[in-house]
Design an enzyme around this catalytic site. Structure first.
Site, PDB file in Angstrom:
ATOM      1  N   LYS A 312       0.858  -1.190   0.000  1.00 48.45           N
ATOM      2  CA  LYS A 312       0.000   0.000   0.000  1.00 48.45           C
ATOM      3  C   LYS A 312       0.892   1.237   0.000  1.00 48.45           C
ATOM      4  O   LYS A 312       1.725   1.407   0.885  1.00 48.45           O
ATOM      5  CB  LYS A 312      -0.914   0.014   1.221  1.00 48.45           C
ATOM      6  CG  LYS A 312      -1.927   1.144   1.197  1.00 48.45           C
ATOM      7  CD  LYS A 312      -2.820   1.109   2.426  1.00 48.45           C
ATOM      8  CE  LYS A 312      -3.874   2.188   2.329  1.00 48.45           C
ATOM      9  NZ  LYS A 312      -3.300   3.541   2.246  1.00 48.45           N
ATOM     10  N   LYS A 502      -7.511  -3.786   2.506  1.00 46.04           N
ATOM     11  CA  LYS A 502      -6.346  -3.148   3.117  1.00 46.04           C
ATOM     12  C   LYS A 502      -5.880  -3.961   4.319  1.00 46.04           C
ATOM     13  O   LYS A 502      -6.683  -4.476   5.083  1.00 46.04           O
ATOM     14  CB  LYS A 502      -6.685  -1.737   3.593  1.00 46.04           C
ATOM     15  CG  LYS A 502      -7.009  -0.749   2.502  1.00 46.04           C
ATOM     16  CD  LYS A 502      -7.301   0.603   3.126  1.00 46.04           C
ATOM     17  CE  LYS A 502      -7.720   1.623   2.079  1.00 46.04           C
ATOM     18  NZ  LYS A 502      -8.009   2.935   2.694  1.00 46.04           N
TER      19      LYS A 502
END
EC number: 6.5.1.1
Length: 985
Positions: A312, A502
């Protein structure tokens, strides 16, 4: 008849070529004043109506009066009448009106470059007001503390202008300018940048409009309408597909011109991405599950159970559009947009030879032969060539501007576009293809340019065990986290789905995900913070269910008060964005339309000043944990909240809602029970009460406490009962009354426990039938008190889904052996329920039964100190408590035999302020690892690698900071966000 002369810099002929089937109005547009007389003012009047349930309406019919509409229905009715009138009297092209009704969504008109102070300055000149007069001073200095509060229109700059203009109007009656004429003049105003060009345009408006028209015009220019309805409502009433089309195009013009007939629905092929039209991208879902559960939620194909693991990135989500265009030097035209549809083409470049482009000039060889047009989705990050490493997000724009000035520097920071998806290639939309197929198309279309434009890499995962090593790597490199992706999934526009998830490392002493809360109130400080707002009241916005019942969409429940973590620049930044918009809190007339405090008329945690959510800012707040509190309307707050950063990319509509927070809290509690590595979270369906031990039946959630409104009527729905005896304690009820009570709350009654499966036996005294059931020992017998407790708890939880409370030993007349241990776990050692509010009488008995403890051990003392700190806000202001509950480990340089002087000073300072110091890095309680500011990058990297080993052990990760974190926190008298003090390596 009005003619559309210019929209977004395009001539009417160009628009005809681009939109050959666009609707044409048959008549002139309505007068401008009709907008506020028939739309804005009625909508604002509707905002002031008391809200209530839609059920309390008069009935229609021969014996019923006129129907009373709920505020939401009236809002829709007002808009529907305006739109119907427009279609009838003007035509099907409502674009001219929508540009003025929802100007913040009009991407075709350039920004005016006019803020409140500039408009005030221009009005002073146009009306020839002495700038030193009261009116002149108020217009020019409307942000100064005290000035805006003195006005009836405090906090509303357009309202302030109305007051001043009303004293010296050229027209008192409404003018005759049409909506189209106003649009034409606003196009001219948007094309100007100099004062001597702007004044003639505003002078013409001043001559042809009365004060109220000018007030609304100023609101349109500022894009601050406040009409009591969002664009979603306008879109829904205009066309059922309007919101969907806007989500994929961000184009108000397309919505109006392509969807002018409500009976003609948007074709599937039309609801796709388009070149040079900004779309709303797919977002990654927050999840707080163990890794195996996350993989399960991705619903991978049994034939291909692999998933992708990406790093990320800490940057800005950007979409790149490129198409062939012979009018652009180099033959390719570029467009760049952010997730919020902000056009960044000016910054990154519109072509290969754009001298102002920070990126495109380096992309001449970035595309494979045969690529005529393409749309890419990725992250724009800042790259430092000297360190060959990414830099924090906040440096991105500075790096881009630096690259514009010095494009071929080998050492300067630069923007780097990391691509992770492709949505469009050579006139074909790829969103319906799988991620794996899209990646093949991406790799065949792009020729990476080192540290300018690169394809984001990924690792293939086959099981949950493959995630942990990647997360350890993320921690070691101080990266944001991971994103897990299903390679067989399509691209879901404007959606947050389990196909993408996530994964963030969870750090010590923090409550999972950051909380993005809207500011609704402010408190003046004292001492060094005197004279300004030192702390802020943050709220959670109401949910759709409450809006449907008539609540204002902007209404917020008070949730937390944050005054820690701010630096002087942070205060200045918040002041810059909110000055002039604060209003004094009037206890006699609280702004209940926007803010609901706890305590009813007592108004707990009442702020000194308040601000409308749509004029406010969103703060990112970190906290230690969630705790019950009757001081905040939510019934919950957070312990030790700290300001992290200002979220200028969010507004009140995207700030945390009540349900979103409750989902987040429920996930956090559920994962706290698991002995696996934990990650950041967000969304699930149901929030649960914080408990001391794991529960097997969902308990009561104090955060959604509602007032007593009677039994919910559904608590026993789907359950079967056999009532054997009457009730004596705590209420005397006959067998028949107990049966009626059960049926009134959804249960079914049988006269034997064998008539239906899973029948519960209810009894409180020994009878022949009770003895018979007890002798067989296959069914437990429950006392009637359990029925009363369930109903009572659901009365307290009115408005939540009906949940049974778990059985407690006190509820059991007879318990079968297999259930004894389970039921015993539902109370603590003193028989205090984990899921039910006990009565004062029960509490009194409980306290009497507790043994006396003459000498408290250190852990109990520490716990007591923590409780005092939670209850007494003044303790948080004491410097001696600044680092309380923090465990620090100080790391000397490898070349030193002992801590350096700066480290020793920082250690002494931290200990003086309440910190504990751990000597060994392996200590599990460490919350922060502290190093010197001049530590070598190699030492920092080695330290991060050592810390990352905690991932494998399933432990939380300490923050790695320099001593500046201790020093600056001490100066600010508040714990500052650790991310600002992370060392670079």
């Amino acid at each position: 008849m009005d003619r559309l002369n210019n929209v977004g810099g395009e001539t009417e002929r160009e628009l005809d070529e681009k939109y050959p089937n666009r609707p044409r109005n048959k008549h002139s547009t309505l007068p401008f004043h009709d907008l506020f007389l028939t739309l804005f003012n009625p909508l604002n009047g509707n905002k002031k109506r008391p809200t209530g349930p839609a059920a309390a309406r008069k009935k229609l019919g021969p014996h019923g009066g006129q129907q009373t509409l709920s505020p939401q229905e009236l809002r829709r009715d007002i808009i529907q009448r305006f739109i119907s009138r427009w279609r009838k009297e003007v035509g099907n092209d409502i674009y001219p009106a929508f540009r003025l009704i929802i100007p913040e969504k009009d991407r075709d008109r350039a920004m005016y470059g006019l803020k409140e102070k500039t408009i005030g300055k221009l009005l002073v000149k146009i009306m020839k007001i002495d700038k030193n007069s009261e009116d002149g001073f108020n217009l020019l200095n409307w942000k100064l503390p005290g000035q805006s509060m003195a006005s009836r229109m405090a906090g509303d700059f357009a309202g302030r202008c109305y007051e001043v203009i009303s004293k010296r109007p050229i027209r008192t009656d409404v003018g005759n300018m049409t909506i189209q004429e106003v649009n034409d003049k606003l196009d001219v105003l948007a094309a100007t940048s100099k004062e001597d060009e702007q004044i003639p345009v505003l002078e013409e408006f001043y001559r042809n409009m009365n004060p109220e028209e000018l007030m609304w015009l100023i609101r349109i220019i500022l894009r601050q309408m406040k009409v009591g309805a969002t664009e979603r409502t306008f879109f829904e009433i205009w066309h059922p597909d309007a919101e969907s089309l806007f989500s994929i195009s961000s184009s108000l013009r397309r919505v109006c011109w392509e969807l002018y007939d409500p009976n003609v629905r948007l074709e599937a092929d039309e609801a796709r991405v388009t070149l040079m039209q900004c779309f709303q991208p797919q977002l990654a879902q927050f999840q707080m599950h163990s890794f195996p559960k996350m993989i399960e939620r991705m619903r991978l194909s049994p034939d291909d159970p692999t998933f992708w693991i990406e790093e990320k990135l800490d940057g800005e989500r950007i979409q790149l559009h490129m198409m062939s265009d012979d009018s652009i030097p180099g033959g390719k035209r570029f467009g760049f947009w952010s997730r919020k549809a902000k056009d960044y083409t000016y910054l990154y470049g519109n072509g290969f030879y754009d001298e102002n482009g920070a990126l495109t000039r380096h992309l001449k060889d970035a595309f494979a032969d045969g690529v005529d047009n393409i749309i890419l989705d990725g992250e724009m990050i800042t790259w430092d060539p000297e360190q060959d490493a990414p830099l924090p997000f906040g440096t991105l724009k500075t790096a881009a501007l630096s690259e514009q000035r010095n494009p071929f520097s080998a050492t300067g920071q630069r923007p780097l576009f990391r691509i992770f998806d492709i949505l469009y290639l050579n006139d074909k939309a790829l969103t319906r293809y799988t991620l794996r197929d899209r990646r093949r198309a991406l790799e065949a279309s792009i020729k990476p340019v080192h540290r300018r434009l690169e394809v984001h890499t990924y690792e293939i995962g086959n099981s949950a065990a493959d995630i942990e090593p990647q997360l350890r790597k993320v921690v070691a490199e101080a990266s944001e986290g991971l994103v897990l992706k299903n390679p067989n999934s399509p691209y879901r526009l404007n959606d947050r789905h389990d196909d993408w998830m996530k994964v963030k490392p969870e750090y010590m002493t923090e409550f999972g995900e950051s909380l993005d809360c809207v500011v609704i109130g402010g408190y003046y400080g004292s001492g060094k913070r005197g004279g300004g707002l030192a702390s802020f009241l943050c709220g959670l916005r109401v949910d759709e269910a409450q809006v449907r019942q008539g609540a204002s969409p902007m209404k917020c429940y008070s949730f937390l008060k944050v005054g820690g973590g701010f630096t002087a620049p942070d205060y200045a930044n918040i002041r810059h964005h909110t000055d002039g918009k604060w209003k004094d809190w009037n206890p006699k007339k609280p702004p209940t339309e926007f803010i609901e405090l706890a305590g009813g008329d007592a108004q707990y945690e009442r702020p000194d000043v308040w601000i409308r959510p749509d004029e406010s800012v969103v703060l990112c707040v970190k906290a230690a944990s969630v705790t019950p509190s009757d001081q905040f309307r939510l019934g919950l707050t957070v312990r030790f909240p700290r300001f992290k950063r200002l979220r200028m990319d969010k507004d009140w509509k995207s700030a945390l809602s009540i349900q979103e927070f409750m989902d987040l809290k429920a996930n956090a509690e559920r994962e706290q029970k698991e002995k696996e590595f934990k990650i950041d979270n967000s969304r699930r369906k149901r929030a649960k009460r914080a408990v001391k031990k794991p529960l097997t039946i969902a308990g009561y959630d104090e955060s959604k406490r509602a007032g007593f409104t009677g039994p919910s009527g559904h608590v026993f729905e789907g359950m079967n009962f056999f009532v054997i005896t009457d009730s004596v304690e705590p209420e005397k009820k006959s067998k028949l009354e107990l049966e009626q009570l059960i049926k009134a709350n959804g249960g079914k009654i049988y006269q034997t426990h064998t008539a239906a499966p899973n029948t519960l036996c209810i009894a409180e005294r020994r009878t022949v039938k009770v003895a018979s059931v007890q002798k067989v020992a296959k069914e437990s017998i429950i006392r009637p008190s359990w029925l009363f407790d369930c109903i009572k708890q659901n009365e307290v939880d009115k408005g939540l889904p009906d949940l049974l409370i778990p059985f407690e030993p006190r509820h059991m007349y007879f318990t079968v052996k297999s259930q004894e241990e389970e039921i015993a776990r539902h109370v603590d050692e003193y028989s205090d329920s984990y899921a039910r509010d006990i009565t004062p009488n029960e509490l009194s008995k409980l306290l009497v039964s507790m043994p006396l403890i003459p000498n408290l051990p250190p852990p109990h003392i520490s716990k007591t100190e923590t409780q005092i700190q939670e209850r007494e806000s003044t303790f948080q202001e004491l410097r001696g408590w600044l680092f309380k509950n923090q465990v620090l480990h100080f790391v000397k340089r490898r070349s030193d035999s002992m801590l350096s002087l700066p480290l020793r000073l920082a250690s002494n300072l931290a200990r003086f302020a309440g910190a504990s110091v751990a000597n060994e890095l392996e200590d599990k309680s460490i919350t922060h690892v502290v190093i010197d500011t001049d530590s070598q990058p190699a030492d920092v990297s080695a330290l991060r690698s050592a810390i990352s080993k905690r991932v494998a052990a399933g432990r939380r990760i300490p923050h790695l900071v320099t001593i500046a974190w201790i020093q600056d926190s001490w100066k600010a008298e508040s714990l500052l966000d650790e991310e600002r003090f992370a060392p670079t390596a």
